[in-house]
Structure formats: structure tokens, C-alpha cells
Motif scaffolding. Structure first.
Motif, mmCIF file in Angstrom:
data_model
loop_
_atom_site.group_PDB
_atom_site.id
_atom_site.type_symbol
_atom_site.label_atom_id
_atom_site.label_comp_id
_atom_site.label_asym_id
_atom_site.label_seq_id
_atom_site.Cartn_x
_atom_site.Cartn_y
_atom_site.Cartn_z
ATOM 1 N N ASP A 239 0.816 -1.216 0.000
ATOM 2 C CA ASP A 239 0.000 0.000 0.000
ATOM 3 C C ASP A 239 0.853 1.272 0.000
ATOM 4 O OD1 ASP A 239 -2.442 -1.385 0.055
ATOM 5 O OD2 ASP A 239 -2.334 -1.595 2.243
ATOM 6 N N SER A 240 2.163 1.155 -0.056
ATOM 7 C CA SER A 240 3.050 2.316 -0.058
ATOM 8 C C SER A 240 2.890 3.103 -1.357
ATOM 9 C CB SER A 240 4.498 1.872 0.098
ATOM 10 O OG SER A 240 4.687 1.176 1.312
ATOM 11 N N THR A 241 3.004 4.432 -1.250
ATOM 12 C CA THR A 241 2.803 5.301 -2.417
ATOM 13 C C THR A 241 4.005 6.200 -2.695
ATOM 14 O OG1 THR A 241 1.722 6.991 -1.055
ATOM 15 C CG2 THR A 241 0.295 5.332 -2.092
ATOM 16 N N TYR A 242 5.138 5.922 -2.084
ATOM 17 C CA TYR A 242 6.343 6.698 -2.359
ATOM 18 C C TYR A 242 6.600 6.820 -3.862
ATOM 19 C CZ TYR A 242 9.283 7.733 1.794
ATOM 20 O OH TYR A 242 9.862 8.276 2.911
ATOM 21 N N ARG A 243 7.147 7.970 -4.270
ATOM 22 C CA ARG A 243 7.690 8.162 -5.605
ATOM 23 C C ARG A 243 8.773 9.228 -5.517
ATOM 24 N NH1 ARG A 243 3.909 12.180 -8.558
ATOM 25 N NH2 ARG A 243 2.533 12.930 -6.903
ATOM 26 N N VAL A 244 9.765 9.118 -6.367
ATOM 27 C CA VAL A 244 10.929 9.994 -6.306
ATOM 28 C C VAL A 244 10.717 11.186 -7.231
ATOM 29 C CG1 VAL A 244 13.428 10.169 -6.597
ATOM 30 C CG2 VAL A 244 12.401 8.020 -5.781
ATOM 31 N N HIS A 276 5.866 0.701 -10.472
ATOM 32 C CA HIS A 276 5.703 0.113 -11.803
ATOM 33 C C HIS A 276 5.757 -1.407 -11.639
ATOM 34 C CE1 HIS A 276 9.995 0.807 -11.122
ATOM 35 N NE2 HIS A 276 10.266 -0.182 -11.947
ATOM 36 N N GLY A 277 4.705 -2.063 -12.084
ATOM 37 C CA GLY A 277 4.629 -3.508 -11.938
ATOM 38 C C GLY A 277 4.678 -3.913 -10.478
ATOM 39 N N THR A 278 5.596 -4.788 -10.141
ATOM 40 C CA THR A 278 5.714 -5.270 -8.757
ATOM 41 C C THR A 278 6.719 -4.460 -7.941
ATOM 42 O OG1 THR A 278 7.389 -6.889 -9.428
ATOM 43 C CG2 THR A 278 5.086 -7.611 -9.442
ATOM 44 N N ILE A 279 7.249 -3.404 -8.521
ATOM 45 C CA ILE A 279 8.166 -2.496 -7.809
ATOM 46 C C ILE A 279 7.301 -1.388 -7.223
ATOM 47 C CG2 ILE A 279 10.239 -1.093 -7.958
ATOM 48 C CD1 ILE A 279 10.574 -4.107 -8.661
ATOM 49 N N ILE A 280 7.021 -1.473 -5.936
ATOM 50 C CA ILE A 280 6.001 -0.629 -5.314
ATOM 51 C C ILE A 280 6.632 0.397 -4.374
ATOM 52 C CG2 ILE A 280 3.978 -0.650 -3.785
ATOM 53 C CD1 ILE A 280 3.475 -3.533 -4.839
ATOM 54 N N GLY A 281 6.212 1.642 -4.498
ATOM 55 C CA GLY A 281 6.600 2.699 -3.579
ATOM 56 C C GLY A 281 8.082 2.970 -3.478
ATOM 57 N N PRO A 282 8.811 3.143 -4.596
ATOM 58 C CA PRO A 282 10.243 3.425 -4.494
ATOM 59 C C PRO A 282 10.494 4.809 -3.897
ATOM 60 C CG PRO A 282 9.519 3.689 -6.760
ATOM 61 C CD PRO A 282 8.353 3.112 -6.000
ATOM 62 N N HIS A 299 14.853 2.344 -1.473
ATOM 63 C CA HIS A 299 14.155 1.113 -1.136
ATOM 64 C C HIS A 299 12.823 1.075 -1.866
ATOM 65 C CE1 HIS A 299 12.169 3.542 2.206
ATOM 66 N NE2 HIS A 299 11.139 2.956 1.634
ATOM 67 N N TYR A 300 12.283 -0.131 -1.986
ATOM 68 C CA TYR A 300 10.945 -0.313 -2.556
ATOM 69 C C TYR A 300 10.334 -1.538 -1.899
ATOM 70 C CZ TYR A 300 12.919 -4.106 -5.409
ATOM 71 O OH TYR A 300 13.521 -5.268 -5.824
ATOM 72 N N TYR A 301 9.093 -1.832 -2.244
ATOM 73 C CA TYR A 301 8.384 -2.987 -1.691
ATOM 74 C C TYR A 301 8.069 -3.959 -2.819
ATOM 75 C CZ TYR A 301 8.298 0.099 2.235
ATOM 76 O OH TYR A 301 8.718 0.930 3.243
#
Length: 327
Positions: A239-244, A276-282, A299-301
Motif C-alpha cells: 500500500d506504499s505510495t512513495y515516488r521519487v 511500476h509492476g511489482t516495484i512498489i513505492g520506491p 528502497h521499494y516494496y
């Protein structure tokens, strides 16, 4: 050193393959490249990495600043903690003695680590400093509190990052939610607040609640200073929504603007990496300037592993207008 150089070649090949196969020079959101291949103990939050004469050392949140070592930026092994004991002042800000979000760099013959102590949802927080001659886990000597915030303040003293500008001046950016990203000037001889300038500079914010911007990191490139931040929410697994996001300025203290010219103090920011895809909340990013170029460390989830945290490494490129992109 010979072994390190050989492994660096392997690392460059691995990251270069990711760049060639998974991402274009200016990817759309759906086309962001996957992280470079890493293995071993890579469950790191808020990572910051240095290269010593012998190896890479990755530091991250929790456990007296977690440490991992690697000969080649690919294989990571857990190597204890930066600090041998929790400094007494930390307990004033986190009852369990937990510390977060280290920033590690090398200047003037020593390694400098800024890190933070707080608890979730609170701005009763402090940034500490530790130094080391080797950068190795267990070698760090705590130097005490550099800056703090309290519940009556409109900012949060966590997520520190050191910038040494082109004039040799030292600056510390930090911030999380509240009024966003702040900056103070430091004394290079002590690594603490400059006696010449006690201004609390304001670099970026998100005007709309919950004002979700944090984790600043500033680098200089081509006559500009680039402010990297994380928008969104961390630490929520899938559920993380981080983006750079990034903006730039001719001055360390701003004003920072995004590619469209919108000030980061007005909520601006140019996205360079997102889910993007399975790379969540970088996010939770830092930048390592290495011998083969700039590297985004974050980091990402992992959506394929129930949202487990993972270390992300990607090359940073710079386009013809001087803006960074992930490759």
C-alpha cells in the motif's frame, strides 16, 4: 583493490544490462526500468551507501543503523551496525532507542553520518552526528545532537542529508511532512550548526494535507543543485505510495523548481521513479557518485514477496536539458 575493481566491472555489466533491456532514456511511468540485480541481505530501508578503499558499505534504518557490506554493489552481507551502543540522547526521542534514515559521506579525511531519532507521527525529533576514520560498522563515534524539533514547531527534524557545495560550504537538508523540507548551514570543523548562519531555510513543501514530502537529498551537477525528495507514504508494504521527485536551483538554498518551472515550495516536483509492476513505492533515496557514474540508492516494496522491503539500485543519467532520469 584489484578484487574490488574486478567486481566493479561485474556490477557495471549487471546494471548496464538492466538499463539496456528494461528502460529507455526517458521512460514513461509504465516503462521505468527495474532495479539492478542485487542479492544477499537486501531488506534495507532509507539506504545510504559509501565506497571505502576496500568495499561498499550500505547503512539503513533501525538497529543502531544497520550495516551491510558488498565487494561489488551486487552481493550484500549483513555486517552488524554502525554504532556499538545507542547514544543516551536518542531515548529522549524514541523510547526504544531506534534510529532512522542515515546519510553517510566522506569529507576532509573522515566519514560523516547524520541520522535521526523520532517516533511515527511525531515531530519531537532530533538529528545526530557520528564520525569514523574508516567508515566500517562499529567504528562510528557519536558526536551528539545537531538539530532538533518539537511539537510546537512546524517542521520535523528527521531524514538528514549533507551537501558540501561548490564553495566548500556545508549544508544539512532534512524534513518530513509538516511544512516540508528545511535546511541549515553547518560548520565544517564540527559538522554542527554554523555560528555564522542560524537561518532555517525552506526548500520544498506540499500545500495539501497530509503534506507528504520527505527524505531530501541534494547533489550538484552542471552548475545546478538538484533536490531529490520522496512524495507519498512509506512503510506500508504493497500500500506504499512513495515516488521519487526532483527539482533544481542555482543556489543550495533555492528556490528549487521542477522541469515545468513550478516551485517546489508550491508543491512542484518532476517525477523520475514511481510504482511500476511489482516495484512498489520506491523512495527513501540517496545518490552515490561512484567511479562509473551516479547511482540512485533507494528502497521499494516487492509485490512478488508480499510487500517485503528491498534495496533498489539504478544508474542516474542526465538529459540534454540537464535533468536526471533513472536508467
Amino acid at each position: 583493490m584489484i578484487r574490488l575493481r574486478r567486481r566493479l566491472v561485474h556490477a557495471a555489466v549487471a546494471l548496464g544490462t538492466v538499463c539496456a533491456t528494461l528502460g529507455a532514456a526517458h521512460p514513461a511511468v509504465a516503462d521505468y526500468p527495474g532495479p539492478g540485480y542485487v542479492t544477499g541481505d537486501v531488506a534495507a530501508h532509507d539506504p545510504s551507501m559509501i565506497r571505502t578503499p576496500d568495499e561498499y558499505v550500505l547503512y539503513s534504518t533501525h538497529n543502531r543503523v544497520e550495516a551491510r557490506t558488498s565487494p561489488d554493489r551486487i552481493d550484500f552481507t549483513r555486517a552488524g551496525s554502525a554504532l556499538n551502543t545507542v547514544p543516551g540522547w536518542v531515548y529522549q526521542y524514541n523510547s526504544a532507542g531506534d534510529v532512522w534514515a542515515p546519510d553517510v559521506s566522506y569529507h576532509g579525511g573522515r566519514y560523516w553520518m547524520y541520522y535521526s531519532a523520532s517516533s511515527f507521527g511525531s515531530n519531537h525529533s532530533a538529528i545526530g552526528l557520528a564520525t569514523s576514520r574508516t567508515g566500517r560498522p562499529g567504528s562510528w563515534v557519536d558526536r551528539g545532537v545537531v538539530h532538533s524539533s518539537d511539537t510546537g514547531d512546524d517542521y520535523n527534524a528527521i531524514d538528514p542529508a549533507l551537501l558540501v557545495d561548490s564553495q566548500g560550504k556545508w549544508w544539512l537538508s532534512f524534513g518530513s511532512f509538516w511544512s516540508g523540507i528545511r535546511m541549515i548551514r553547518l560548520d565544517p570543523s564540527t559538522g554542527k550548526l554554523s555560528p555564522q548562519d542560524d537561518t532555517l531555510y525552506h526548500l520544498a513543501t506540499r500545500p495539501a494535507a497530509p503534506h507528504a514530502v520527505e527524505s531530501p537529498h541534494i547533489v550538484e551537477h552542471g552548475g545546478y543543485y538538484y533536490l531529490f525528495v520522496s512524495f507519498g507514504l512509506c512503510c506500508r508494504g504493497t500500500d506504499s505510495t512513495y515516488r521519487v521527485m526532483v527539482g533544481r536551483s542555482r543556489s543550495p538554498t533555492g528556490p528549487y523548481v521542477d522541469r515545468s518551472g513550478t516551485r517546489m515550495l508550491a508543491g512542484g516536483g518532476t517525477e523520475i521513479l514511481a510504482t511500476h509492476g511489482t516495484i512498489i513505492g520506491p523512495g527513501g533515496q540517496s545518490v552515490l557518485g561512484d567511479s562509473d557514474g551516479d547511482l540512485l540508492v533507494y528502497h521499494y516494496y516487492d509485490g512478488n514477496a508480499g510487500g517485503a522491503p528491498r534495496l533498489g539500485l539504478n544508474r542516474l543519467g542526465w538529459d540534454e536539458q540537464g535533468w536526471p532520469y533513472v536508467s
